[in-house]
Design an enzyme around this catalytic site. Sequence first.
Site, mmCIF file in Angstrom:
data_model
loop_
_atom_site.group_PDB
_atom_site.id
_atom_site.type_symbol
_atom_site.label_atom_id
_atom_site.label_comp_id
_atom_site.label_asym_id
_atom_site.label_seq_id
_atom_site.Cartn_x
_atom_site.Cartn_y
_atom_site.Cartn_z
ATOM 1 N N SER A 286 0.840 -1.204 0.000
ATOM 2 C CA SER A 286 0.000 0.000 0.000
ATOM 3 C C SER A 286 0.875 1.255 0.000
ATOM 4 O O SER A 286 1.636 1.448 -0.952
ATOM 5 C CB SER A 286 -0.966 -0.075 1.187
ATOM 6 N N ASP A 363 -10.385 -5.656 -2.747
ATOM 7 C CA ASP A 363 -9.763 -4.621 -1.907
ATOM 8 C C ASP A 363 -10.551 -3.325 -2.096
ATOM 9 O O ASP A 363 -10.542 -2.749 -3.197
ATOM 10 C CB ASP A 363 -8.306 -4.445 -2.371
ATOM 11 N N HIS A 400 -7.365 -6.048 1.242
ATOM 12 C CA HIS A 400 -6.158 -5.224 1.423
ATOM 13 C C HIS A 400 -5.322 -5.674 2.624
ATOM 14 O O HIS A 400 -4.291 -5.101 2.906
ATOM 15 C CB HIS A 400 -6.606 -3.767 1.635
HETATM 16 N N1 LIG Z 1 -8.984 2.983 8.287
HETATM 17 C C1 LIG Z 1 -8.052 1.924 8.385
HETATM 18 C C2 LIG Z 1 -7.040 2.056 7.289
HETATM 19 C C3 LIG Z 1 -5.678 1.628 7.611
HETATM 20 C C4 LIG Z 1 -5.198 0.465 6.780
HETATM 21 O O1 LIG Z 1 -5.932 -0.285 6.182
HETATM 22 N N2 LIG Z 1 -3.895 0.331 6.759
HETATM 23 C C5 LIG Z 1 -3.297 -0.698 5.996
HETATM 24 C C6 LIG Z 1 -2.400 -0.064 5.005
HETATM 25 S S1 LIG Z 1 -3.354 1.037 3.976
HETATM 26 C C7 LIG Z 1 -2.237 1.799 2.962
HETATM 27 O O2 LIG Z 1 -1.153 2.144 3.218
HETATM 28 C C8 LIG Z 1 -2.530 -1.626 6.928
HETATM 29 O O3 LIG Z 1 -1.608 -2.275 6.527
HETATM 30 N N3 LIG Z 1 -2.964 -1.681 8.190
HETATM 31 C C9 LIG Z 1 -2.334 -2.427 9.220
HETATM 32 C C10 LIG Z 1 -2.761 -3.858 9.362
HETATM 33 O O4 LIG Z 1 -2.120 -4.568 10.178
HETATM 34 O O5 LIG Z 1 -3.666 -4.318 8.656
HETATM 35 C C11 LIG Z 1 -7.472 1.898 9.779
HETATM 36 O O6 LIG Z 1 -7.272 2.978 10.383
HETATM 37 O O7 LIG Z 1 -7.173 0.823 10.294
#
Ligand SMILES: N[C@@H](CCC(=O)N[C@@H](CSC=O)C(=O)NCC(=O)O)C(=O)O
Length: 426
Positions: A286, A363, A400
């Site tokens: 991401s 995603d 995602h």
């Molecule tokens: N609203 C959500 C969004 C945060 C999220 O999905 N973060 C992803 C990366 S998104 C793009 O860079 C992520 O990897 N999160 C960490 C995980 O361990 O899944 C929120 O605030 O959680």
Amino acid sequence: MHCWNAGRNAHRKPHPPGARVDIADGRNGVLRGRACNHGPQTKGPDLLGTEIPGHRSSLLWHGYQLSVGNSDSLQQTAKTPPGPRRIARHNGCELLDFNRSGPGWHGRANTSPNVGYLICFTSNFVNSIFIPIMSFVTQAEIRSFGGKLVKLQHDSKETQTKMDVNLYLPEQYYEQPDSKLPVLVYLSGLTCTPNNCSEKGFWQPYANKYGFAVVYPDTSPRGASIEGEDESYDFGSGAGFYLDATEEKWSKNYRMYSYILKELLPGLASSYTRLDFDNMSITGHSMGGYGALMFYFRNPGKFKSVSAFAPISNPSNCAWGHKCFGGYLGADKSKWAEYDPSELIKKYDGPDTPILIHTGTADPFYFRDHQLLPENLVKASEDSKLKGKIDLHLEEGYDHSYYFISSFTKDHAAHHAKYLGLSPKL
Ligand SMILES: N[C@@H](CCC(=O)N[C@@H](CSC=O)C(=O)NCC(=O)O)C(=O)O
């Protein structure tokens, strides 16, 4: 044990104080320092640096071992040059203070808690070298899949904060002490710390299968005391966007580009001399997928290969990119292009190694919010040296999350292993 050697005549010609000085290093390329003026020219020893197994950083100087380091390396026996000397603990670090009148010795090496400076002396004092030593404090060592995850912290001069970084050392690191292992850098996404992928990315079995180390940097400075930095998940803390901010409010601390490229990776290379940072690849998820592509295109040849999981491929054209590029770089879109993979690829002139990308069709950041735009990168590649080289896999039903990432870690590990020259362990 290996040595780097300034060479008998390497520093006969005085460098002006403050000038950058390079010392040839038999294994790591070049150590860079700054010349500083310590008085009249004096005949003295040539400079010899040596890695002592088990010690983070040390110098063998004319037969005397000087050393700096954090509390982990304090147990070592340091022999200092003859003459008045003091060796003391200073804020958990080692303070070396040594003097001798007449030709030969004079000076001091002093480490701050995490980032230290070691002043080394070459064959005359005018040419003394001032080498920044980055000192990592080990917070935890966790056995995992036969290797170890090492959680490190250090003071960063780029971000002016403490920074966390995780390092996975595969079993080959422990079982084959004469080997030098390639490195994979994994850049995480919005909201992540070094722990998300360390815990959920499942790189360890593949790091062991092929024999590479994995570096997991943080995603931003933390605790920089900037008003508003913790207000949203997609800007400020956890969202440094791997760039050097130019907007005044952020520009002092939000320097993740320089931090990773110029401070963290060289610092790890100095401290972990059995890791081969000249044989290194990069990947990420991401925001980190964007970061991996961006670092790769901006530094042709520096990384042997790049791959990405659900990368933000064209940040100039999505909401996350608008917020971060606008906030950190300001309104001038020519500055945005300097970090946008779909712009950078057009000018890229490095090796034409294929680029592996996976994105899930389920995603929501891809199909609903149009934050990822991998097709824009493919389109941009069509007029570039990388035409036909973007291997984009749209994976049916994947989202995602780290459930998606870890499902394809195996493919990305095999991709990088190929370009790092690694074969699977039998
Ligand atoms: N609203 C959500 C969004 C945060 C999220 O999905 N973060 C992803 C990366 S998104 C793009 O860079 C992520 O990897 N999160 C960490 C995980 O361990 O899944 C929120 O605030 O959680």
